[in-house]
Design a protein around this motif. Structure first.
Motif, PDB file in Angstrom:
ATOM      1  N   PHE A 137      -5.518  -8.318  -5.069  1.00 34.25           N
ATOM      2  CA  PHE A 137      -4.728  -7.612  -6.180  1.00 34.25           C
ATOM      3  C   PHE A 137      -5.132  -7.929  -7.565  1.00 34.25           C
ATOM      4  O   PHE A 137      -5.747  -9.052  -7.765  1.00 34.25           O
ATOM      5  CB  PHE A 137      -3.267  -7.916  -5.846  1.00 34.25           C
ATOM      6  N   VAL A 138      -4.427  -7.616  -8.500  1.00 32.62           N
ATOM      7  CA  VAL A 138      -4.608  -7.897  -9.976  1.00 32.62           C
ATOM      8  C   VAL A 138      -3.200  -7.923 -10.503  1.00 32.62           C
ATOM      9  O   VAL A 138      -2.164  -7.261 -10.264  1.00 32.62           O
ATOM     10  CB  VAL A 138      -5.386  -7.007 -10.799  1.00 32.62           C
ATOM     11  N   LEU A 139      -2.916  -9.051 -11.218  1.00 28.67           N
ATOM     12  CA  LEU A 139      -1.563  -9.149 -11.997  1.00 28.67           C
ATOM     13  C   LEU A 139      -1.930  -8.306 -13.182  1.00 28.67           C
ATOM     14  O   LEU A 139      -2.645  -8.542 -14.035  1.00 28.67           O
ATOM     15  CB  LEU A 139      -1.308 -10.649 -12.124  1.00 28.67           C
ATOM     16  N   GLY A 140      -0.805  -7.399 -13.534  1.00 30.07           N
ATOM     17  CA  GLY A 140      -1.074  -6.564 -14.713  1.00 30.07           C
ATOM     18  C   GLY A 140      -1.853  -5.356 -14.253  1.00 30.07           C
ATOM     19  O   GLY A 140      -1.974  -4.791 -13.554  1.00 30.07           O
ATOM     20  N   LYS A 141      -2.836  -4.996 -15.284  1.00 32.26           N
ATOM     21  CA  LYS A 141      -3.609  -3.844 -15.222  1.00 32.26           C
ATOM     22  C   LYS A 141      -4.893  -4.105 -14.979  1.00 32.26           C
ATOM     23  O   LYS A 141      -5.505  -4.971 -15.334  1.00 32.26           O
ATOM     24  CB  LYS A 141      -3.643  -3.003 -16.652  1.00 32.26           C
ATOM     25  N   GLU A 156      -2.658  -2.832  -8.037  1.00 29.72           N
ATOM     26  CA  GLU A 156      -1.742  -3.452  -8.860  1.00 29.72           C
ATOM     27  C   GLU A 156      -0.242  -3.579  -8.118  1.00 29.72           C
ATOM     28  O   GLU A 156       0.540  -4.322  -8.736  1.00 29.72           O
ATOM     29  CB  GLU A 156      -1.397  -2.406 -10.321  1.00 29.72           C
ATOM     30  N   HIS A 157      -0.210  -2.836  -7.001  1.00 29.35           N
ATOM     31  CA  HIS A 157       1.073  -2.850  -6.378  1.00 29.35           C
ATOM     32  C   HIS A 157       0.656  -3.027  -4.782  1.00 29.35           C
ATOM     33  O   HIS A 157       0.713  -2.041  -3.891  1.00 29.35           O
ATOM     34  CB  HIS A 157       1.765  -1.718  -6.330  1.00 29.35           C
ATOM     35  N   PRO A 158       0.251  -4.292  -4.523  1.00 32.60           N
ATOM     36  CA  PRO A 158      -0.580  -4.524  -3.033  1.00 32.60           C
ATOM     37  C   PRO A 158       0.462  -4.305  -1.828  1.00 32.60           C
ATOM     38  O   PRO A 158       0.082  -4.355  -0.632  1.00 32.60           O
ATOM     39  CB  PRO A 158      -0.971  -5.779  -3.088  1.00 32.60           C
TER      40      PRO A 158
END
Length: 427
Positions: free
Chosen positions: A297-301, A423-425
């Motif tokens: 995942f990524v925090l933010g964009k 972004e929303h795993p």
């Protein structure tokens, strides 16, 4: 921290502490628990142990497979197969402790004399029951003679004995010296033949383990979002603490940014920042049965390139799931996922998808059979695997999605929902 690699190697991990102890441990590791962890409830009461009768059925199946493979007996020492067939958890080092399970007749154990009390305590719950045949040896005696005598007593001194695959050569050599007319063979057709196909009870335990790990990941993820600049180790501690809150021992390796392009990670210290890839890979054990789940995942964009790679990996995982079914060769499932990734420009072969699609799972995190090119083993209902395609771009990032998969009567199913977004795993 219980890392993924240490978790896989550990075999069996005890997890019987009370929830209050779990909470105390978690707070010691992480300080005051974040709300997403503090709100977790133990799932321990959902786990039902494997019974003596179930292990008796396993031994009978092993005997059937021995006859089919022309083996007169199999020999097991410390490790997963011994626990699978007997429930005995043994760590004996250089001293010989063994179970010999004949195709016909009663099993017998060979045990160091000073360990007899500990052995009898555990064997009392094994299929052999209240009157097991335990042959002890003193420190100045040759333990292999006890093996030879036990085989002779059962009329198989010149027969064929299969050695479990993790038995060290020093023990195999010792047996061959005292019984030179014995034919030593591999027990893998028997041990893997039993363990590869899971019972409904085993499936239920593995499904619970997957659900526990996914719940722990989600709780840790929500805690991460509240604290910018968390270290890799701090996030790993949160994942471990979340497993404890849920009633089990478990954890994950976490890799950040460019280090996520190394499938099993790096020892370099890493800091989690907004906009960077985070890959977490690990699991837990429920009554001895494993989960193995990866979320990226990524925090933010996330960048457009990250999103594109994620979408390719997501399609590859779905293609493997859709392809898998009874009667198909293991290698065909790997090929289905690899085709998606190669056709999207991340081929050929292992250039960017650098490992096999998946491994068998059960009491060991990795066990027979494997979803890899060249494996012609046919899939059978209630085999269980990881489904974990990935794309790894050295110096940039890596993305892997991993869920645990069961072969059904008509196809395959995942124990947990696929991740659908960087972004929303957990949406």
């Amino acid at each position: 921290m219980l890392s993924r690699r240490r978790f896989i190697q550990a075999g069996t991990i005890a997890s019987g502490a009370a929830l209050a102890t779990h909470s105390a441990f978690a707070e010691e590791k992480c300080g005051l628990l974040p709300p997403s962890l503090a709100g977790l409830k133990s799932m321990k009461d959902q786990a039902t142990p494997i019974t003596r009768d179930e292990r008796r059925v396993r031994q009978e199946k092993a005997r059937q497979l021995m006859e089919a493979d022309n083996l007169d007996a199999i020999l097991l020492m410390e490790g997963t197969s011994l626990a699978y067939f007997t429930g005995v958890q043994w760590h004996g080092g250089e001293r010989l402790f063994a179970l010999v399970l004949p195709a016909k007749g009663m099993a017998f154990y060979v045990c160091p004399a000073f360990e007899e009390g500990r052995a009898r305590e555990q064997i009392a719950n094994a299929p052999e029951g209240d009157q097991p045949d335990i042959r002890v040896w003193q420190e100045d005696e040759n333990p292999y003679q006890r093996i030879g005598q036990g085989l002779s007593d059962r009329g198989i001194a010149t027969g064929s004995v299969g050695m479990e695959e993790t038995v060290r050569f020093v023990f195999t050599e010792g047996i061959s010296k005292v019984a030179p007319q014995l034919r030593i063979a591999s027990a893998t057709p028997v041990t893997a033949g039993c363990r590869m196909i899971k019972s409904d009870h085993e499936i239920a335990l593995m499904r619970l383990a997957s659900n526990v790990t996914l719940a722990a990941y989600e709780a840790a993820y929500h805690a991460l979002k509240l604290k910018e600049g968390m270290t890799q180790q701090q996030f790993e501690d949160l994942i471990e603490a979340a497993h404890k809150q849920l009633g089990f021992s478990g954890g994950a390796d976490v890799q950040v940014g460019e280090y996520s392009a190394l499938p099993h990670g790096s020892v370099a210290p890493q800091l989690i920042r907004e906009g960077t890839i985070v890959l977490m890979d690990g699991g837990c054990k429920v009554e001895g049965y494993s989960s193995d789940i990866t979320r990226t995942f990524v925090l933010g964009k996330s960048s457009d390139k990250m999103k594109r790679v994620f979408e390719i990996v997501h399609r590859a995982q779905a293609a493997a799931l859709k392809t898998a079914r009874p009667g198909l060769e293991c290698q065909a499932v790997d090929a289905a996922a690899r085709k998606i990734i190669a056709e999207a420009g991340y081929g050929p072969d292992y250039k960017f998808f650098t490992h096999r699609l998946g491994h068998g799972m059960g009491m060991d995190g990795h066990e027979w059979p494997y979803l890899v090119r060249g494996n012609t083993t046919k899939l059978v209902a209630n085999m269980t695997f990881s489904d974990e395609p990935g794309i790894y771009l050295r110096g940039e990032f890596g993305i892997r999605l991993e869920d645990d998969m069961r072969i059904t009567e008509t196809g395959a199913e995942l124990f947990t929902p696929q991740s659908t977004s960087l972004e929303h795993p957990f949406s």
